[in-house]
Design an enzyme around this catalytic site. Structure first.
Site, mmCIF file in Angstrom:
data_model
loop_
_atom_site.group_PDB
_atom_site.id
_atom_site.type_symbol
_atom_site.label_atom_id
_atom_site.label_comp_id
_atom_site.label_asym_id
_atom_site.label_seq_id
_atom_site.Cartn_x
_atom_site.Cartn_y
_atom_site.Cartn_z
ATOM 1 N N ASP A 198 -0.947 23.835 30.328
ATOM 2 C CA ASP A 198 -1.116 23.382 28.944
ATOM 3 C C ASP A 198 -1.535 24.569 28.098
ATOM 4 O O ASP A 198 -1.565 25.715 28.588
ATOM 5 C CB ASP A 198 -2.140 22.231 28.876
ATOM 6 C CG ASP A 198 -1.774 21.237 27.773
ATOM 7 O OD1 ASP A 198 -1.637 21.679 26.616
ATOM 8 O OD2 ASP A 198 -1.614 20.034 28.063
ATOM 9 N N HIS A 269 2.852 22.537 24.275
ATOM 10 C CA HIS A 269 1.754 22.636 25.242
ATOM 11 C C HIS A 269 1.961 23.816 26.198
ATOM 12 O O HIS A 269 1.663 23.721 27.389
ATOM 13 C CB HIS A 269 1.611 21.328 26.030
ATOM 14 C CG HIS A 269 1.046 20.204 25.211
ATOM 15 N ND1 HIS A 269 -0.304 20.049 24.976
ATOM 16 C CD2 HIS A 269 1.652 19.186 24.565
ATOM 17 C CE1 HIS A 269 -0.506 18.976 24.216
ATOM 18 N NE2 HIS A 269 0.659 18.433 23.945
ATOM 19 N N GLU A 336 4.687 16.232 22.171
ATOM 20 C CA GLU A 336 3.926 16.898 21.107
ATOM 21 C C GLU A 336 4.347 18.360 20.895
ATOM 22 O O GLU A 336 3.525 19.271 21.030
ATOM 23 C CB GLU A 336 2.427 16.816 21.422
ATOM 24 C CG GLU A 336 1.947 15.376 21.494
ATOM 25 C CD GLU A 336 0.476 15.251 21.875
ATOM 26 O OE1 GLU A 336 -0.205 14.448 21.232
ATOM 27 O OE2 GLU A 336 0.023 15.938 22.811
HETATM 28 C C1 ACM Z 1 0.344 12.920 25.951
HETATM 29 O O1 ACM Z 1 -0.654 12.200 25.950
HETATM 30 N N1 ACM Z 1 0.473 13.903 25.071
HETATM 31 C C2 ACM Z 1 1.418 12.708 26.905
#
Ligand code: ACM
Length: 568
Positions: A198, A269, A336
């Protein structure tokens, strides 16, 4: 031997078993006594069950101090605990189906496969009482361990019964991973999804790219609490699993019939990877060489650039991932990913033009599809968060065949994916995000999101009612997700995960499809015994009466959301 329809109906079905079994019955008239394990008890492992016998001897043997010596059929009369495969169980109940029958002479644990026998062994262990969840005998004088005269026949409702651990935001040293594998097994859960990369850390050794862990594997300090918090933990935080650690983890899980699903999150991420290898970022938009591993929890605008170099880099990473993780599914994130840099990047815009795509969403869809096809060529399948459905058009090609969707922003992604013929794992944040707080009180530590109580989780239904009969089969199962921004160690993970994981285990193993038909009061009764098991296992769960003083985090800001969660 009396079966489920035999002459001695059980007075009570459950004996504190969690998850509750499908069927149980008393094996002796009038509730006669069952079998008592003692120093003479032998275990007879019929062909194909030897590994389960080893596990039973290692765990139950250690807790009881009994030798549980192997019995060989050549020695005459059978062992008192017999493990065997039963093809009929497999035909009727599937490979995970099993039957445990205890009477005055001993216990027989049968399964449709070795996996079924292993789940039967978990039932057998629960029937021996909470003390058998310890690692050594507390009372050396105790020589006898009583089993009730009970038969149980059982099989799971879903094949994917998972827990996701975010080991990127806070690293969980491998001891903790082993503990969680044991905890999953004790609850008959069978998927451990490790969120390995991440913005705040890269946790997997990749031999070809050592800086991923040398640079991306640690951060200089950490935001204490959620986004608005002014506090910092000034200590550097880091750690990673070596490839041998991963081999050990995967093998340990396999012995417990658990599949480890790795997640390498792309194209968002990805900040830790970009900190290590700045050429992976959009260097025509920002100076990517100045970006470090994130120390806060904001959404990161710095995402991967969709260049050939990035594609080759991640193919090389995935070559090593495939060597380490033998399971079918590889999770590639996809969630995201802010598109601002791609909008501003001449390289990304050129790629959009060259591919004849309409916009940045289609570019992401194309990017994910590339890896979906790449995995498919290697006999694997991609799974990603539900954003991987966005931008799925004839131009981008959409999801690769065989790709599956983890539906986290509610049910909608799962419904759309199932209708499009893709498999689905349900993990809606409104229901099974265990970073969300479990009570409304002020003393929940760094409270996040909505209030999701033990009962709320018990009433979670993985299959959306909107799906038709043939679409429902697309729901492989469900998983609970544990994001660790405000969970700095195993104790904090335990607090958020338990007791709710016990309710979740029952949902995916045995609960009735209609949540209103589930008897939470009856479940609570069984939890009394289960808390004693968790105590014996050393789990720092949230007590029903609220956190212990040392489980509170006074002064640490969370991010609570008010009201009832929208179910979408
Ligand atoms: C997530 O909670 N961004 C998969």
């Amino acid at each position: 031997m009396p079966g489920p329809a035999g002459p001695h109906p059980a007075p009570t079905p459950a004996h504190g078993l969690i998850p509750a079994p499908r069927t149980s019955w008393a094996t002796r008239p009038g509730g006669g006594a069952g079998y008592v394990l003692d120093e003479h008890t032998r275990i007879e492992a019929r062909p194909g069950t030897e590994r389960v016998a080893r596990w039973l001897r290692a765990t139950v043997g250690a807790a009881t101090g009994l030798p549980l010596a192997p019995h060989h059929p050549a020695e005459g009369d059978g062992g008192q605990v017999v493990l065997r495969l039963d093809p009929d169980l497999e035909r009727r109940l599937g490979a995970e189906g099993h039957r445990v029958v205890v009477d005055g002479r001993g216990a027989v644990i049968e399964g449709g496969s070795e996996t079924g026998v292993f789940w039967g062994a978990q039932t057998f262990r629960q029937l021996l009482g909470p003390e058998v969840f310890r690692r050594a005998p507390v009372d050396p004088a105790r020589r006898q361990w009583r089993l009730p005269a009970l038969g149980v026949e059982d099989a799971p409702r879903f094949g994917w019964r998972g827990l996701m651990l975010d080991v990127a935001r806070h690293f969980l040293p491998k001891d903790g991973v082993f503990a969680y594998i044991d905890l999953l097994a004790a609850h008959k859960l069978n998927v451990l999804h490790l969120h390995l990369t991440d913005d705040q850390g890269w946790r997997l050794e990749i031999r070809r790219y050592p800086k991923l862990t040398e640079v991306g594997g640690w951060r200089p300090r950490t935001k204490l609490g959620h986004r608005a918090s002014p506090l910092w933990d000034p200590r550097p935080h880091g750690g990673h699993y070596t490839q041998d650690d991963i081999r050990e983890i995967v093998a340990y899980a396999a012995e417990r019939h658990i599949t480890v699903v790795p997640e390498i999150d792309i194209p968002g991420h990805s900040g830790a990877a970009i900190a290590a290898y700045p050429e992976l970022g959009n260097s025509d938009v920002v100076d990517t060489s100045s970006l470090g591993v994130l120390t806060t929890w904001r959404t990161n605008p710095n995402v991967l650039s969709p260049t050939d170099h990035t594609l080759r880099f991640y193919e090389n990473v995935l070559e090593e991932v495939l060597e380490l993780f033998p399971g079918t599914f590889v999770h590639l994130g996809g969630d995201e990913c802010p598109k601002d840099q791609w909008k501003a990047s001449p390289a990304a815009q050129a790629r959009i033009r060259d591919l004849g795509l309409a916009d940045e969403d289609e570019l992401q869809s194309w990017f994910i599809r590339h890896f979906g096809l790449w995995l498919r060529e290697r006999g694997r399948r991609l799974i990603g968060w539900d954003e991987i459905l966005e931008g799925g058009t004839a131009r981008s090609g959409g999801l690769a065949p065989g790709a599956a969707v983890a539906s986290w922003r509610g049910y909608a992604g799962g419904i759309a994916a199932a209708r499009a013929g893709h498999d689905v794992v349900m993990c809606p944040e409104q229901q099974v995000y265990f970073d969300h707080r479990q009570a409304a009180g002020d003393d929940e530590p760094a409270p996040i999101g909505y209030v999701r109580t033990l009962e709320d989780v018990y009433r979670f239904e993985p299959v959306p009612p909107q799906l038709g009969e043939d679409e429902r089969d697309r729901v492989l199962g469900a998983q609970a997700n544990v994001w660790t921004e405000v969970m700095e160690d195993r104790r904090r993970v335990d607090y958020q995960t338990f007791p709710r994981l016990a309710a979740f285990a029952e949902v995916v193993w045995s609960a009735l499809p209609q949540p209103s038909e589930r008897d939470f009061t009856e479940f609570t009764g069984r939890m009394t015994e289960h808390y004693a098991r968790l105590d014996a296992l050393g789990v720092s769960y949230r007590p029903p009466s609220g956190p212990h003083p040392w489980q509170r985090r006074p002064g640490i800001l969370g991010r609570p959301l008010d009201g009832a969660p929208p179910i979408v």
